[in-house]
Design a protein around this motif. Structure first.
Motif, mmCIF file in Angstrom:
data_model
loop_
_atom_site.group_PDB
_atom_site.id
_atom_site.type_symbol
_atom_site.label_atom_id
_atom_site.label_comp_id
_atom_site.label_asym_id
_atom_site.label_seq_id
_atom_site.Cartn_x
_atom_site.Cartn_y
_atom_site.Cartn_z
ATOM 1 N N SER A 281 13.155 -72.146 31.239
ATOM 2 C CA SER A 281 13.434 -71.347 32.443
ATOM 3 C C SER A 281 12.913 -69.926 32.298
ATOM 4 N N VAL A 282 13.234 -69.312 31.158
ATOM 5 C CA VAL A 282 12.811 -67.930 30.961
ATOM 6 C C VAL A 282 11.287 -67.842 30.906
ATOM 7 N N THR A 283 10.661 -68.816 30.263
ATOM 8 C CA THR A 283 9.214 -68.766 30.067
ATOM 9 C C THR A 283 8.436 -69.079 31.339
ATOM 10 N N PHE A 284 8.838 -70.149 32.052
ATOM 11 C CA PHE A 284 8.007 -70.646 33.155
ATOM 12 C C PHE A 284 8.571 -70.364 34.546
ATOM 13 N N LEU A 285 9.904 -70.351 34.669
ATOM 14 C CA LEU A 285 10.474 -70.140 36.001
ATOM 15 C C LEU A 285 10.613 -68.653 36.327
ATOM 16 N N ARG A 286 10.869 -67.856 35.305
ATOM 17 C CA ARG A 286 11.032 -66.423 35.546
ATOM 18 C C ARG A 286 9.743 -65.646 35.299
ATOM 19 N N GLY A 287 8.720 -66.332 34.826
ATOM 20 C CA GLY A 287 7.419 -65.686 34.672
ATOM 21 C C GLY A 287 7.386 -64.609 33.611
ATOM 22 N N THR A 288 8.096 -64.790 32.484
ATOM 23 C CA THR A 288 8.085 -63.799 31.406
ATOM 24 C C THR A 288 6.692 -63.729 30.802
ATOM 25 N N PRO A 289 6.089 -62.540 30.696
ATOM 26 C CA PRO A 289 4.666 -62.452 30.369
ATOM 27 C C PRO A 289 4.315 -62.852 28.945
ATOM 28 N N THR A 290 5.224 -62.630 27.955
ATOM 29 C CA THR A 290 4.891 -62.964 26.567
ATOM 30 C C THR A 290 6.036 -63.723 25.930
ATOM 31 N N GLN A 291 5.694 -64.476 24.875
ATOM 32 C CA GLN A 291 6.737 -65.218 24.167
ATOM 33 C C GLN A 291 7.690 -64.270 23.445
ATOM 34 N N GLU A 292 7.167 -63.147 22.946
ATOM 35 C CA GLU A 292 8.037 -62.185 22.259
ATOM 36 C C GLU A 292 9.102 -61.665 23.219
ATOM 37 N N LEU A 293 8.708 -61.340 24.461
ATOM 38 C CA LEU A 293 9.663 -60.835 25.440
ATOM 39 C C LEU A 293 10.653 -61.925 25.840
ATOM 40 N N ALA A 294 10.190 -63.176 25.943
ATOM 41 C CA ALA A 294 11.085 -64.280 26.284
ATOM 42 C C ALA A 294 12.134 -64.470 25.193
ATOM 43 N N ALA A 295 11.706 -64.413 23.918
ATOM 44 C CA ALA A 295 12.658 -64.561 22.820
ATOM 45 C C ALA A 295 13.664 -63.429 22.837
ATOM 46 N N GLU A 296 13.189 -62.207 23.122
ATOM 47 C CA GLU A 296 14.094 -61.051 23.187
ATOM 48 C C GLU A 296 15.121 -61.235 24.292
ATOM 49 N N ARG A 297 14.698 -61.713 25.480
ATOM 50 C CA ARG A 297 15.632 -61.910 26.596
ATOM 51 C C ARG A 297 16.676 -62.980 26.264
ATOM 52 N N LEU A 298 16.314 -63.942 25.471
ATOM 53 C CA LEU A 298 17.259 -65.004 25.106
ATOM 54 C C LEU A 298 18.101 -64.625 23.889
#
Length: 621
Positions: A574-591
């Motif tokens: 969800s964070v990666t593809f549905l919310r359009g998080t630009p980088t994996q590092e930022l997605a990991a940080e948000r989670l």
């Protein structure tokens, strides 16, 4: 002068009618026997409108006059018969009110012995005539059918129909005398060209069908004309209201016959109802066709194995260019051990029969003439999941099919090819009723198979399949992954050509899913995904392919969230593809996850989505 003119005109009319009279030798023989005291006292002629009942009664009158018998020919009334040698010819007997019981119980018993009465009407006598022992030897029933082909041609010859118009007119009229005469008049007037003009159609509808009780009754007739045979079940699918009542009404009509598979109208009635509806209401005609087609297609998939050829024949009959359904002159049965010797004699000089009879006896079916039991053909439906060197060496047809499949779109895990092999006695090869039955069986097996990749059929050129040939053999190939059963049927259903689907290997499919997930926020990018051309999306007909793919991917991600065991995978996707998080590092940080843990969850989530979609691609919804 006036009386003489009338007399001359009368003679001219009689002469023209005599010239136009054709056939009916059997009915004339029965009448002649009765006329000279060797047959029944009452003849009952019945047949639908325009079948020639009045013309036949006129010929009976001439035969009786030539024999010196006093003749009375009446229309819809019953005069008193006093002379013992009288001949009474009654046309349109149904116009006599409450006529049947009155005739049977009161009028006819009072006719003098030796008199001959001929009754003509549209409907057959009810069963009480035949159940009464008193009438067993006194009544003979003569059902009036269409003219034989030779008699129909003689009628057209006498009418001066040009040669080029005869075959289409004969095909339309089906031996029906009135249709032949009306069509002949048009053909002569048009100088040899003949098509069923609307004035001919309207005249025949009036004569053959007449007024019907309601629009629902008319629609039931149109359904009966369009389908090869009509059951109450089919009528209910195409016309839900009062199907039982309408079916009972249909079966009592004089121009509708009953057979082992249901009701069917006379050929000419079928033709005029079809022509009228196509001309009068093209959209209504198409809608009716679609309802009947959907019902019969579903029936192919659900009937018992023994009923498959008949169900396929009924479906393909809707497309008249594919010929008539296979008739009941042949029967199909499994191969028994004692039939193998006959198989080898029938297949003498051809490859594969002996090999497959020993290796796959359960794949065989035997076809016999129903009347005599004579074996005339054999087929084997070979379901093969991988090439086998012994099979390739034993049967060059199977080798050719495998070579084609591997060179085009190879099989995926769990898929199979099906190859139909046929051996028949020489008179039954090519286009014949038994081959029609065999083709219906093969098409039915294709439509009912799960995980079928390629089919290879013999003599299937009319079904829009690709010819595959070598120096000795020709097969017709179809990739059921590229054009699945539903799309293939729509192609037969006179729809625009269906674009072939993309057949991806498992590795290609997995890569396409990964790419599509990354492109999920961009509809324009999704439009270029090969997934938009797969079965996965084709089953969501009516949607824009890119929109359908996006919806499918979002739904697959959401479905993971329904299972607590997949919650971590759902959050990563969800964070990666549905919310359009630009980088994996930022997605990991948000989670709030270490990067390595996030990537493990993301990889596992993508794999779960891929596996679910791959299953749907192979097996459907």
């Amino acid at each position: 002068m006036s009386a003489g003119s009338d007399e001359l005109l009368g003679r001219r009319l009689r002469a023209a009618r005599e010239t136009a009279f054709a056939g009916r030798e059997e009915e004339l023989a029965v009448f002649t026997t009765a006329l000279y005291g060797g047959g029944s006292s009452v003849l009952y002629v019945h047949g639908p409108g325009g079948m020639g009942k009045t013309a036949l009664l006129r010929r009976f009158a001439r035969e009786a006059e030539a024999a010196g018998r006093p003749v009375s020919m009446v229309d819809g009334r019953m005069p008193v018969v006093r002379e013992a040698d009288a001949v009474l010819l009654v046309d349109n007997v149904e116009r006599v009110r409450d006529w049947e019981e009155w005739l049977r119980e009161w009028y006819l018993p009072r006719v003098p012995m030796g008199a001959l009465v001929v009754i003509a009407g549209r409907n057959p006598p009810d069963l009480r005539w035949r159940a009464d022992p008193g009438w067993a030897g006194a009544l003979e029933v003569l059902p009036l059918r269409g003219l034989r082909p030779g008699d129909a041609r003689a009628l057209l010859d006498s009418s001066g129909v040009p040669a080029e118009a005869r075959e289409p007119l004969l095909a339309f009229a089906g031996g029906h005398p009135l249709a032949l005469l009306l069509g002949a008049a048009v053909a002569v007037k048009d100088g040899g060209r003949w098509t069923p003009h609307q004035d001919v159609v309207a005249a025949l509808l009036d004569q053959l069908v007449g007024e019907v009780p309601s629009a629902a009754h008319r629609h039931a007739l149109e359904i009966c004309a369009h389908a090869h045979t009509t059951t109450e079940d089919l009528l209910r699918a195409a016309l839900p209201q009062d199907a039982g009542t309408l079916f009972r009404w249909l079966r009592r009509l004089p121009f509708v016959r009953s057979g082992p598979l249901g009701l069917f109208p006379l050929d000419v009635v079928r033709e005029v109802l079809e022509a009228d509806l196509r001309w009068r209401d093209p959209q209504g005609y198409a809608a009716m066709h679609d309802r009947i087609h959907a019902h019969l297609a579903d029936r192919v998939r659900t009937v018992s194995d023994a009923d498959v050829p008949g169900a396929v024949a009924a479906l393909l009959y809707l497309h008249r260019d594919h010929g008539e359904p296979a008739d009941d002159r042949f029967r199909e049965e499994p191969l028994r051990e004692e039939d193998v010797g006959t198989l080898l004699r029938v297949a003498a000089g051809t490859e594969g029969a002996a090999f497959w009879a020993e290796r796959r006896p359960e794949a065989f079916r035997l076809y016999r003439r129903a009347e005599t039991g004579e074996p005339v053909a054999f087929t084997a439906w070979l379901r093969l999941s991988e090439p086998d060197e012994e099979e390739l060496a034993a049967d060059p047809v199977v080798a050719m099919a495998w070579a084609h499949a591997r060179a085009t779109t190879p099989l995926r895990a769990g898929e199979h090819v099906a190859i139909s092999r046929t051996w028949a006695l020489p008179p039954y090869r090519g286009n014949s009723p038994v081959m029609d039955l065999i083709r219906c069986r093969a098409i039915g097996d294709c439509l009912r198979s799960e995980r079928l990749a390629w089919s290879y059929l013999e003599n299937a050129e009319r079904y829009g399949m690709r010819a595959v040939s070598d120096d000795a053999h020709t097969l017709f190939a179809h990739d059921w992954r590229a054009v699945p059963a539903r799309a293939w049927l729509e192609g037969r259903n006179q729809r625009p050509a269906v674009a072939a689907l993309e057949v991806l290997s498992q590795a290609e499919f997995a890569e396409a899913v990964r790419q599509a997930l990354r492109q999920l926020p961009r509809k324009d990018a999704l439009a270029g995904s090969p997934l938009t051309r797969t079965r996965l999306i084709a089953e969501r007909g009516g949607q824009n392919p890119a929109t359908a793919l996006g919806d499918l991917l979002r739904q697959a991600i959401d479905d993971l969230g329904e299972d607590p065991r997949s919650a971590k995978l759902h959050r990563a996707l969800s964070v990666t593809f549905l919310r359009g998080t630009p980088t994996q590092e930022l997605a990991a940080e948000r989670l709030g996850l270490p990067l390595t843990t996030y990537r493990r969850h993301l990889t596992a989530g993508i794999e779960r989505v891929r596996a679910g979609l791959w299953h749907r691609e192979l097996y459907g919804t």
